[in-house]
Design an enzyme around this catalytic site. Structure first.
Site, PDB file in Angstrom:
ATOM      1  N   ARG A  88       0.820  -1.214   0.000  1.00  0.00           N
ATOM      2  CA  ARG A  88       0.000   0.000   0.000  1.00  0.00           C
ATOM      3  C   ARG A  88       0.847   1.253   0.000  1.00  0.00           C
ATOM      4  NH1 ARG A  88      -4.966  -2.413   2.943  1.00  0.00           N
ATOM      5  NH2 ARG A  88      -6.338  -0.662   2.922  1.00  0.00           N
ATOM      6  N   ARG A 127     -21.810  -2.467   4.708  1.00  0.00           N
ATOM      7  CA  ARG A 127     -21.079  -3.494   5.453  1.00  0.00           C
ATOM      8  C   ARG A 127     -21.028  -3.177   6.948  1.00  0.00           C
ATOM      9  NH1 ARG A 127     -14.971  -4.601   3.906  1.00  0.00           N
ATOM     10  NH2 ARG A 127     -14.800  -2.704   5.135  1.00  0.00           N
ATOM     11  N   ARG A 133     -17.253  -3.603  11.573  1.00  0.00           N
ATOM     12  CA  ARG A 133     -15.902  -3.032  11.580  1.00  0.00           C
ATOM     13  C   ARG A 133     -15.945  -1.581  12.021  1.00  0.00           C
ATOM     14  NH1 ARG A 133     -12.386  -4.510   6.295  1.00  0.00           N
ATOM     15  NH2 ARG A 133     -11.612  -2.404   6.671  1.00  0.00           N
TER      16      ARG A 133
HETATM   17  P1  AP5 Z   1      -8.260  -3.468   4.906  1.00  0.00           P
HETATM   18  O1  AP5 Z   1      -8.847  -4.479   5.790  1.00  0.00           O
HETATM   19  O2  AP5 Z   1      -7.408  -3.898   3.780  1.00  0.00           O
HETATM   20  O3  AP5 Z   1      -9.435  -2.533   4.405  1.00  0.00           O
HETATM   21  P2  AP5 Z   1      -9.665  -1.689   3.078  1.00  0.00           P
HETATM   22  O4  AP5 Z   1      -8.559  -1.558   2.130  1.00  0.00           O
HETATM   23  O5  AP5 Z   1     -10.235  -0.422   3.600  1.00  0.00           O
HETATM   24  O6  AP5 Z   1     -10.631  -2.526   2.269  1.00  0.00           O
HETATM   25  P3  AP5 Z   1     -11.904  -3.243   2.762  1.00  0.00           P
HETATM   26  O7  AP5 Z   1     -11.552  -4.485   3.469  1.00  0.00           O
HETATM   27  O8  AP5 Z   1     -12.750  -2.238   3.485  1.00  0.00           O
HETATM   28  O9  AP5 Z   1     -12.631  -3.519   1.392  1.00  0.00           O
HETATM   29  P4  AP5 Z   1     -12.463  -4.727   0.349  1.00  0.00           P
HETATM   30  O10 AP5 Z   1     -11.871  -4.190  -0.906  1.00  0.00           O
HETATM   31  O11 AP5 Z   1     -11.849  -5.917   0.977  1.00  0.00           O
HETATM   32  O12 AP5 Z   1     -13.998  -4.970   0.056  1.00  0.00           O
HETATM   33  P5  AP5 Z   1     -14.966  -6.174   0.503  1.00  0.00           P
HETATM   34  O13 AP5 Z   1     -14.726  -7.351  -0.345  1.00  0.00           O
HETATM   35  O14 AP5 Z   1     -14.943  -6.346   1.978  1.00  0.00           O
HETATM   36  O15 AP5 Z   1      -7.402  -2.430   5.774  1.00  0.00           O
HETATM   37  C1  AP5 Z   1      -7.936  -1.887   6.960  1.00  0.00           C
HETATM   38  C2  AP5 Z   1      -6.912  -0.997   7.631  1.00  0.00           C
HETATM   39  O16 AP5 Z   1      -5.769  -1.779   8.021  1.00  0.00           O
HETATM   40  C3  AP5 Z   1      -6.326   0.136   6.785  1.00  0.00           C
HETATM   41  O17 AP5 Z   1      -7.148   1.287   6.809  1.00  0.00           O
HETATM   42  C4  AP5 Z   1      -4.980   0.360   7.494  1.00  0.00           C
HETATM   43  O18 AP5 Z   1      -5.162   1.089   8.686  1.00  0.00           O
HETATM   44  C5  AP5 Z   1      -4.560  -1.059   7.851  1.00  0.00           C
HETATM   45  N1  AP5 Z   1      -3.749  -1.711   6.809  1.00  0.00           N
HETATM   46  C6  AP5 Z   1      -4.077  -2.835   6.102  1.00  0.00           C
HETATM   47  N2  AP5 Z   1      -3.107  -3.164   5.231  1.00  0.00           N
HETATM   48  C7  AP5 Z   1      -2.127  -2.228   5.388  1.00  0.00           C
HETATM   49  C8  AP5 Z   1      -0.876  -1.997   4.745  1.00  0.00           C
HETATM   50  N3  AP5 Z   1      -0.439  -2.808   3.769  1.00  0.00           N
HETATM   51  N4  AP5 Z   1      -0.133  -0.954   5.153  1.00  0.00           N
HETATM   52  C9  AP5 Z   1      -0.554  -0.131   6.146  1.00  0.00           C
HETATM   53  N5  AP5 Z   1      -1.746  -0.270   6.780  1.00  0.00           N
HETATM   54  C10 AP5 Z   1      -2.527  -1.305   6.406  1.00  0.00           C
HETATM   55  O19 AP5 Z   1     -16.365  -5.531   0.073  1.00  0.00           O
HETATM   56  C11 AP5 Z   1     -16.906  -4.411   0.748  1.00  0.00           C
HETATM   57  C12 AP5 Z   1     -18.430  -4.558   0.814  1.00  0.00           C
HETATM   58  O20 AP5 Z   1     -18.971  -4.554  -0.495  1.00  0.00           O
HETATM   59  C13 AP5 Z   1     -18.897  -5.870   1.463  1.00  0.00           C
HETATM   60  O21 AP5 Z   1     -20.050  -5.626   2.210  1.00  0.00           O
HETATM   61  C14 AP5 Z   1     -19.194  -6.777   0.264  1.00  0.00           C
HETATM   62  O22 AP5 Z   1     -20.168  -7.729   0.535  1.00  0.00           O
HETATM   63  C15 AP5 Z   1     -19.661  -5.761  -0.771  1.00  0.00           C
HETATM   64  N6  AP5 Z   1     -19.335  -6.173  -2.146  1.00  0.00           N
HETATM   65  C16 AP5 Z   1     -18.185  -6.745  -2.589  1.00  0.00           C
HETATM   66  N7  AP5 Z   1     -18.249  -6.967  -3.919  1.00  0.00           N
HETATM   67  C17 AP5 Z   1     -19.458  -6.508  -4.336  1.00  0.00           C
HETATM   68  C18 AP5 Z   1     -20.120  -6.456  -5.601  1.00  0.00           C
HETATM   69  N8  AP5 Z   1     -19.522  -6.923  -6.724  1.00  0.00           N
HETATM   70  N9  AP5 Z   1     -21.340  -5.899  -5.657  1.00  0.00           N
HETATM   71  C19 AP5 Z   1     -21.951  -5.426  -4.535  1.00  0.00           C
HETATM   72  N10 AP5 Z   1     -21.388  -5.462  -3.291  1.00  0.00           N
HETATM   73  C20 AP5 Z   1     -20.157  -5.994  -3.204  1.00  0.00           C
HETATM   74 MG    MG Z   2     -10.970  -6.304   2.862  1.00  0.00          MG
END
Ligand code: AP5
Ligand code: MG
Length: 189
Positions: A88, A127, A133
């Protein structure tokens, strides 16, 4: 096969990772999940990182990189792995390159899932009530995560573009449609 899934918060990285890792028989490594597990178990790493996740800011690179390097020592990564939420930042890209070279492996594909900010907002709000979360429950934190993605994370893609491994995939559609697009994009290479 070693793959990175890239994209803004709520792009569907976690959702697609679960299907893709099952389909390919490789390990799913989500740095966000690793941090959340550490926070839930109140480990030393969890205590050090909780405030960053709650604020929607990136955890410092040294903590993130050492956690990932340790995770990559586990035996389940032997057939391959999918990195969800790592790298990231530019230093994380450089560190991953070094870790891969030490392991005698390389990144074969980077899946770049793209969705608009409004789709992100709607999905994360949806979500919040399901997964509980903390970083989904506060609109300001959602905006901070979107901004952090744009300023700190999205530029990392340019690290991989010249290597010819990036596949841009539209993340809007049903979960199955997006999955089929990803598989289709990788088959065409
Ligand atoms: P992280 O857990 O990685 O969160 P994020 O990047 O904010 O991404 P999300 O998990 O929120 O979303 P996602 O893309 O996985 O979507 P999802 O499939 O769940 O990171 C969290 C925190 O940790 C960061 O803010 C940071 O603080 C820290 N961190 C992590 N990695 C780091 C790094 N490398 N360096 C530094 N800090 C780090 O889907 C979301 C929703 O949409 C769900 O409800 C799902 O059901 C729905 N959905 C999914 N696909 C569809 C679709 N096709 N149509 C309709 N709804 C859908
Ligand atoms: Mg995720």
């Amino acid at each position: 096969m070693n793959v990175i899934i890239f994209g803004p918060p709520g792009a569907g990285k976690g959702t697609q990772s679960r299907s893709l890792t099952e389909y390919w028989g490789i390990a799913h490594i989500s740095t966000g999940d690793l941090f959340r597990n550490n926070i839930a178990n109140e480990t030393e790493l969890g205590l050090k990182t909780k405030a960053y996740l709650e604020a929607g800011r990136l955890v410092p690179d040294d903590l993130t990189i050492s956690m990932l390097e340790e995770r990559l020592q586990e035996p389940d990564v032997v057939p391959g792995f999918l990195l969800d939420g790592f790298p990231r930042s530019e230093p994380q890209c450089v560190a991953l390159e070094r870790i891969m070279s030490d392991m005698g492996r390389k990144i074969d594909h980077v899946i770049n899932l793209y969705v608009s900010d409004d789709v992100v907002r709607n999905r994360l709000k949806g979500r919040a009530g399901i997964e509980g979360r903390a970083d989904d429950a506060d609109l300001e934190v959602i905006e901070k995560r979107i901004a952090t993605y744009k300023t700190q994370t999205r530029p990392s893609l340019e690290y991989y573009r010249p290597k010819g491994v990036v596949h841009d995939v539209d993340g809007v559609g049903t979960v199955e449609e997006v999955f089929d697009r990803i598989i289709g994009a990788l088959v065409r290479t």
